[in-house]
Design an enzyme around this catalytic site. Structure first.
Site, short mmCIF file in Angstrom:
data_model
loop_
_atom_site.label_atom_id
_atom_site.label_comp_id
_atom_site.label_asym_id
_atom_site.label_seq_id
_atom_site.Cartn_x
_atom_site.Cartn_y
_atom_site.Cartn_z
N LYS A 278 -12.40 -1.78 5.93
CA LYS A 278 -11.23 -2.63 6.68
C LYS A 278 -11.80 -2.67 7.91
CE LYS A 278 -8.96 -2.87 2.74
NZ LYS A 278 -7.97 -2.16 2.47
N TRP B 131 0.62 -1.17 -0.03
CA TRP B 131 -0.09 -0.13 -0.13
C TRP B 131 0.74 1.10 0.01
CZ3 TRP B 131 -4.02 -0.61 -2.23
CH2 TRP B 131 -4.90 -1.72 -2.21
N ASP C 247 -1.69 6.53 6.11
CA ASP C 247 -2.68 5.68 5.91
C ASP C 247 -3.09 4.87 6.77
OD1 ASP C 247 -4.16 3.90 4.42
OD2 ASP C 247 -2.91 3.40 2.88
#
Ligand SMILES: *Cc1c(COP(=O)(O)O)cnc(C)c1O
Length: 363
Positions: A198, A105, A174
């Site tokens: 998530k 990511w 993030d």
């Protein structure tokens, strides 16, 4: 409800939601608070929806103890759009931004930032297989910001202590896959973002928490939908927001408060992850975790078995036992157990019982 059959859902995202949240949404589906309509059917300018979004923000502020000089936004475009909005909004022309690359990511985030301007990698652990956190950082004291990913969802590597940027370099995070999984000190951050799907709700909404002085840096004449200042000053209501997703996030936040807040949520998360890590450690090498011990995630646990054949059998047999979503990401291989907030201790216990049984049969 007695014949209700719910899977143990270990999906990496969208992930498991609390049963109570789904039941509440179900009970309010056809008639939200006496409107005779569902949340999906009411105006985003109605007083009922105003209450939904304001309560969600207030509950998030309470849970994370967000200081008053931060704005909360509910945006669209997923965490991916934040990869773009952050450099557009926070990096002035001619200034470079630093990224710590610890997995898929953050690697994706830096790639997007590179398309738009000067970008440096302050560390990159890819050569070591994205198994841990960097020992040292090569930091630019003049960087527009330092970006890191608090939990790498695919590699299962998590920061429990934030990296320290140079003085005056804002810290950007993030937090998509460990958002509201434990308390954090928001005042260390200039901006935190998280796709809700998530740990905080369904897909369709991304939560952004940004400090006021950073919002003031927003350059003039950005496209409206990419402009933090417009989004923040309109209370995320410049255009039609993802109202259903925001409503669901609100229910998840109320649920988290009922658990006793984030300290209590963290305690349960540690119990669940502990069950799985103990089982891996006590398997005599049958199960092998991907991440190094100091950096191993409480949220996502990638692990391997002795052969790919066994891994396939494991996934198949697990599914027969209602243990769903355990196949790992193709880039790491093997299995991955995602233990988000809404995964119960009972679910984690069912997984480790299955792991022990599987090893007995196949070890
Ligand atoms: C899932 C994930 C993303 C991507 O989220 P989208 O909402 O699908 O864009 C980004 N970062 C992390 C850490 C993630 O887990």
């Amino acid at each position: 409800m007695s014949d209700l059959k719910r899977a143990y859902n270990f999906n990496p995202g969208p992930g498991v939601l609390p049963l109570e949240v789904l039941q509440q949404a179900q009970s309010e589906m056809l008639d939200f608070k006496g409107t005779g309509m569902s949340v999906m059917e009411i105006s985003h300018r109605s007083k009922e929806f105003e209450s939904v979004i304001q309560t969600a923000e207030a509950d998030l502020r309470e849970l994370l103890a967000i200081p008053a000089n931060y704005k909360v936004m509910f945006l669209q475009g997923g965490a991916h759009l934040q990869f773009t909005m952050i450099p557009m909004n926070l990096r002035a022309a001619g200034v470079s931004a630093d990224y710590i690359v610890t997995g898929t990511w953050s690697k994706t985030a830096i790639k997007e930032a590179q398309k738009l301007g000067a970008t440096r990698s302050a560390a990159n652990t890819e050569a070591d297989g994205f198994k841990g956190l960097p020992d040292k950082l090569d930091l630019d004291p003049k960087a527009a910001y330092l970006h890191f990913t608090s939990n790498e969802t695919i590699h299962g590597v998590e920061y429990f202590v934030e990296p320290t940027p140079p003085a005056d370099v804002p810290l950007v995070c993030d937090a998509s896959s460990d958002f509201i999984s434990r308390p954090i000190d928001v005042s260390k951050y200039a901006l935190i973002y998280a796709g809700a799907q998530k740990n905080a709700g369904p897909s369709g909404v991304t939560i952004v928490i940004e400090r006021d002085d950073m919002i003031e840096r927003t350059p003039a004449n950005l496209p409206v939908m990419l402009d933090y200042k417009i989004m923040a000053t309109s209370g995320s209501l410049h255009n039609t927001p993802p109202s259903w997703a925001i409503y669901m996030v609100g229910l998840v936040l109320q649920w988290a408060k009922k658990q006793g807040g984030l300290a209590a949520v963290e305690k349960t998360n540690r119990t669940k992850a502990g069950l799985v890590y103990d089982t891996i450690n006590q398997s005599g090498g049958f199960y092998r975790g991907h991440a190094q011990t100091e950096a191993r995630s409480l949220m996502n646990i990638p692990f391997r078995l002795p052969s790919e054949e066994l891994e396939e059998t494991f996934a198949k047999d697990a599914k027969k036992n209602s243990l769903i979503g355990l196949k790992g990401h193709r880039s790491v291989g093997g299995m991955r157990a995602s233990l988000y907030n809404a995964m119960t201790v009972e679910g984690a216990q069912a997984l480790v019982d299955f792991m022990k049984e599987f090893q007995k049969k196949n070890g």
